[in-house]
Design a protein around this motif. Sequence first.
Motif, PDB file in Angstrom:
ATOM      1  N   ASP A 152       0.816  -1.222   0.000  1.00  0.00           N
ATOM      2  CA  ASP A 152       0.000   0.000   0.000  1.00  0.00           C
ATOM      3  C   ASP A 152       0.846   1.267   0.000  1.00  0.00           C
ATOM      4  OD1 ASP A 152      -2.130  -1.722   0.109  1.00  0.00           O
ATOM      5  OD2 ASP A 152      -2.923  -1.017   2.012  1.00  0.00           O
ATOM      6  N   LEU A 153       2.019   1.223  -0.574  1.00  0.00           N
ATOM      7  CA  LEU A 153       2.883   2.402  -0.661  1.00  0.00           C
ATOM      8  C   LEU A 153       2.391   3.336  -1.762  1.00  0.00           C
ATOM      9  CD1 LEU A 153       5.576   3.761   0.306  1.00  0.00           C
ATOM     10  CD2 LEU A 153       6.697   2.516  -1.574  1.00  0.00           C
ATOM     11  N   GLY A 154       2.229   4.612  -1.436  1.00  0.00           N
ATOM     12  CA  GLY A 154       1.740   5.579  -2.400  1.00  0.00           C
ATOM     13  C   GLY A 154       2.789   5.992  -3.417  1.00  0.00           C
ATOM     14  N   TRP A 155       2.322   6.353  -4.608  1.00  0.00           N
ATOM     15  CA  TRP A 155       3.211   6.810  -5.686  1.00  0.00           C
ATOM     16  C   TRP A 155       4.086   7.974  -5.226  1.00  0.00           C
ATOM     17  CZ3 TRP A 155       4.245   5.097 -10.579  1.00  0.00           C
ATOM     18  CH2 TRP A 155       4.888   5.986 -11.443  1.00  0.00           C
ATOM     19  N   SER A 193       6.119   2.855 -15.622  1.00  0.00           N
ATOM     20  CA  SER A 193       4.835   2.353 -16.119  1.00  0.00           C
ATOM     21  C   SER A 193       4.628   0.919 -15.657  1.00  0.00           C
ATOM     22  CB  SER A 193       4.771   2.448 -17.649  1.00  0.00           C
ATOM     23  OG  SER A 193       4.761   3.791 -18.071  1.00  0.00           O
ATOM     24  N   HIS A 194       4.901   0.693 -14.379  1.00  0.00           N
ATOM     25  CA  HIS A 194       4.709  -0.622 -13.780  1.00  0.00           C
ATOM     26  C   HIS A 194       3.312  -0.683 -13.172  1.00  0.00           C
ATOM     27  CE1 HIS A 194       4.882  -3.738 -10.637  1.00  0.00           C
ATOM     28  NE2 HIS A 194       5.797  -4.316 -11.390  1.00  0.00           N
ATOM     29  N   ILE A 207      20.125  -9.763  -8.528  1.00  0.00           N
ATOM     30  CA  ILE A 207      19.077  -8.914  -9.099  1.00  0.00           C
ATOM     31  C   ILE A 207      18.166  -8.510  -7.945  1.00  0.00           C
ATOM     32  CG2 ILE A 207      17.124  -8.803 -10.701  1.00  0.00           C
ATOM     33  CD1 ILE A 207      18.532 -11.238 -12.153  1.00  0.00           C
ATOM     34  N   ILE A 208      17.945  -7.211  -7.790  1.00  0.00           N
ATOM     35  CA  ILE A 208      17.055  -6.708  -6.738  1.00  0.00           C
ATOM     36  C   ILE A 208      15.897  -5.970  -7.391  1.00  0.00           C
ATOM     37  CG2 ILE A 208      16.819  -5.231  -4.708  1.00  0.00           C
ATOM     38  CD1 ILE A 208      19.804  -5.604  -4.202  1.00  0.00           C
ATOM     39  N   VAL A 209      14.685  -6.365  -7.044  1.00  0.00           N
ATOM     40  CA  VAL A 209      13.476  -5.698  -7.540  1.00  0.00           C
ATOM     41  C   VAL A 209      12.735  -5.126  -6.339  1.00  0.00           C
ATOM     42  CG1 VAL A 209      11.301  -5.953  -8.789  1.00  0.00           C
ATOM     43  CG2 VAL A 209      13.299  -7.314  -9.477  1.00  0.00           C
ATOM     44  N   PHE A 210      12.245  -3.906  -6.480  1.00  0.00           N
ATOM     45  CA  PHE A 210      11.432  -3.281  -5.437  1.00  0.00           C
ATOM     46  C   PHE A 210      10.146  -2.757  -6.057  1.00  0.00           C
ATOM     47  CE2 PHE A 210      10.213   0.718  -3.203  1.00  0.00           C
ATOM     48  CZ  PHE A 210       9.737   0.128  -2.044  1.00  0.00           C
ATOM     49  N   ILE A 211       8.996  -3.203  -5.519  1.00  0.00           N
ATOM     50  CA  ILE A 211       7.704  -2.736  -6.018  1.00  0.00           C
ATOM     51  C   ILE A 211       6.747  -2.527  -4.840  1.00  0.00           C
ATOM     52  CG2 ILE A 211       7.975  -4.059  -8.175  1.00  0.00           C
ATOM     53  CD1 ILE A 211       5.713  -5.920  -7.111  1.00  0.00           C
ATOM     54  N   SER A 212       5.652  -1.835  -5.107  1.00  0.00           N
ATOM     55  CA  SER A 212       4.503  -1.851  -4.207  1.00  0.00           C
ATOM     56  C   SER A 212       3.428  -2.712  -4.843  1.00  0.00           C
ATOM     57  CB  SER A 212       3.964  -0.436  -3.981  1.00  0.00           C
ATOM     58  OG  SER A 212       2.836  -0.464  -3.117  1.00  0.00           O
ATOM     59  N   GLU A 255      -5.120   5.343 -12.136  1.00  0.00           N
ATOM     60  CA  GLU A 255      -3.674   5.162 -12.002  1.00  0.00           C
ATOM     61  C   GLU A 255      -3.220   5.103 -10.542  1.00  0.00           C
ATOM     62  OE1 GLU A 255      -1.275   5.211 -15.223  1.00  0.00           O
ATOM     63  OE2 GLU A 255      -3.196   4.154 -15.257  1.00  0.00           O
ATOM     64  N   GLY A 256      -3.843   5.874  -9.672  1.00  0.00           N
ATOM     65  CA  GLY A 256      -3.448   5.864  -8.271  1.00  0.00           C
ATOM     66  C   GLY A 256      -3.650   4.530  -7.586  1.00  0.00           C
ATOM     67  N   GLY A 257      -4.505   3.675  -8.144  1.00  0.00           N
ATOM     68  CA  GLY A 257      -4.750   2.370  -7.550  1.00  0.00           C
ATOM     69  C   GLY A 257      -3.864   1.272  -8.099  1.00  0.00           C
ATOM     70  N   VAL A 258      -3.486   1.382  -9.377  1.00  0.00           N
ATOM     71  CA  VAL A 258      -2.823   0.249 -10.029  1.00  0.00           C
ATOM     72  C   VAL A 258      -1.432   0.554 -10.588  1.00  0.00           C
ATOM     73  CG1 VAL A 258      -4.977  -0.932 -10.613  1.00  0.00           C
ATOM     74  CG2 VAL A 258      -4.048   0.765 -12.205  1.00  0.00           C
ATOM     75  N   ARG A 259      -1.086   1.811 -10.729  1.00  0.00           N
ATOM     76  CA  ARG A 259       0.267   2.156 -11.198  1.00  0.00           C
ATOM     77  C   ARG A 259       1.148   2.280  -9.971  1.00  0.00           C
ATOM     78  NH1 ARG A 259       1.226   6.787 -15.763  1.00  0.00           N
ATOM     79  NH2 ARG A 259       3.501   6.813 -15.825  1.00  0.00           N
ATOM     80  N   THR A 260       2.169   1.466  -9.865  1.00  0.00           N
ATOM     81  CA  THR A 260       2.866   1.332  -8.592  1.00  0.00           C
ATOM     82  C   THR A 260       4.323   1.775  -8.657  1.00  0.00           C
ATOM     83  OG1 THR A 260       3.756  -0.917  -8.836  1.00  0.00           O
ATOM     84  CG2 THR A 260       1.424  -0.708  -8.208  1.00  0.00           C
TER      85      THR A 260
END
Length: 558
Positions: A39-42, A70-71, A282-287, A315-320
């Motif tokens: 639940d991290l905000g953009w 554009s993730h 390889i390090i990946v970081f996402i919300s 976009e605020g809900g699904v673009r992370t």
Amino acid sequence: MLSRSQWLLIISCVLFCDLHKKIQCATGQPNVVFIVADDLGWNDVGFHGSNQIPTPNIDALAYNGIILNSHYGQSYGTPSRAALFTGKYPMKLGMQGPSITPGESRALPQGKLISEYFKEMGYATHLIGKWNLGYSRWNDTPTLRGFDHFLGLYNSFSSYYDYVTSWKFNGKDYGGFDLRRDTVPSWNDAGKYATDLFTEEAVDVIQKHNVNTPLFMMIAHLAVHIGNEGKWLEAPQETVNKFKHIRDPNRRTYAAMVSKLDDSIGAVFEALDAKNMLQNTIIVFISDNGAPTVGPSHNWGSNYPLRGIKDTLFEGGVRTVACIWSPLLVQSSRVSTDLIHITDWLPTLFTAVGGDLGVLDPDLDGIDQWSSLVYDLPSARNDIPLNIDEKTRNAALRFSYWKLIVGTSGNGSYNSYFGAPLNEDIDPQSYNTSAINDSPIGRIARKINYNPLSENDFEGLRNVATLKCLDAKAKRNPCDPASGAVCLYNIPNDPCEENDLAKFFPSVVRRIKRTLVDYRQGLIPQMEVTTDIDNADPKLYQYAWNPWRDCSDVSCSS
């Protein structure tokens, strides 16, 4: 004469072969560390343009890697995790609805997960943090779905210190302990702050890891999801005190939670460096999704300037928030605007470690993006079905630079919300690029980079990664899908979804609708939300949340 596409194919093949040689010359298969924020905000990371919450480690990771601007994930945690673990769209699994709640019988369907694919490749597999993919049966839990080791929560939330998850159902309160070490409740870890506990565990795994075996570790943080009612947000007071410039006390605690998350990522990076594992990692970081900025379960996060919040298809809900770092990336320190979906990580990382895509499930929806990431080649992904929910009749599709939204969620309550601009700080902060260089990741990156980035480079990348809404004088055509309208946006030009173009491009609307109909053919009806709370009641299992469908009495408790 060869066409442009033929030339691109030839170049791709040459580069792909070169990449495999590079991987083979490295010390074994690459390690993979995948970090998921909740639940991290953009707008809650510095590299997207916010000055309010310093995130020097996350920013250093992003600037020295690739910022994925554009993730996309799903609008809820369980569907996002289902997509990540399976490489399939949740609507192909019957998991396109809301997240799994305590005492629910739903679980991720059987089928091979990313953990199982990596385990078959000889990897040591670890999950630290949140599961939230079902636990009514033991066979639904992490250590029976491909993970050698698990420390974390079965449910979607708990308190950050005592790991109690409280749930109200039909007017009755249920509560129990929800922290497991493999299959056993980890009572001795109660009292440790969740982000610190998960960090210590990740560092311990790295320190004890046999470097002759490749490592696959997923750190799925509880942060920055809310906890239980009455203490929604929790952070060490000494960290909260660093954010006195923030006027709102809840936002101040939220900032401290983000700061602890940032410290965690720095500590994991340091541990990998100390173990001499970084050069082959390889390090990946996402919300998992955007922040629930407002509403009954909001966490005071910010998706500014994006429209919408968690549980919406705006976009605020699904673009992370997302980035990737690795020495294997030939073209790094850039901002990518290529479409990438959370399902893509399974085939992408499988290719990255030398796996044969032919052994993956042929029904995978994820697309291998590894060559695109490594060499900055055009992405093979042209569209993303952001969701099709047959119950709410809500759907959205990102198609090239277009995005179509049909229907609404939550009766449209949050369709017009753009997030807080955060301009009410008591003492507005400036962006501290020196802190990025001085962070653990910044220091190590300067040491290992042949051509270290300057603070001007940070500012340049940040400027590119910061989204800008339409100019104040630009024309706007508001659209609210709750009214029954179909909304069409040109996302690169209008990332804040302010200017509906549906009436100007009816042929585009028709084409995207046809594509949605095509995707709809593969939809599996949602699993019914069946709460079996009486049988799942923690008081039956020594006051811990526990699988209950494999057994008839308390004797099945760990």
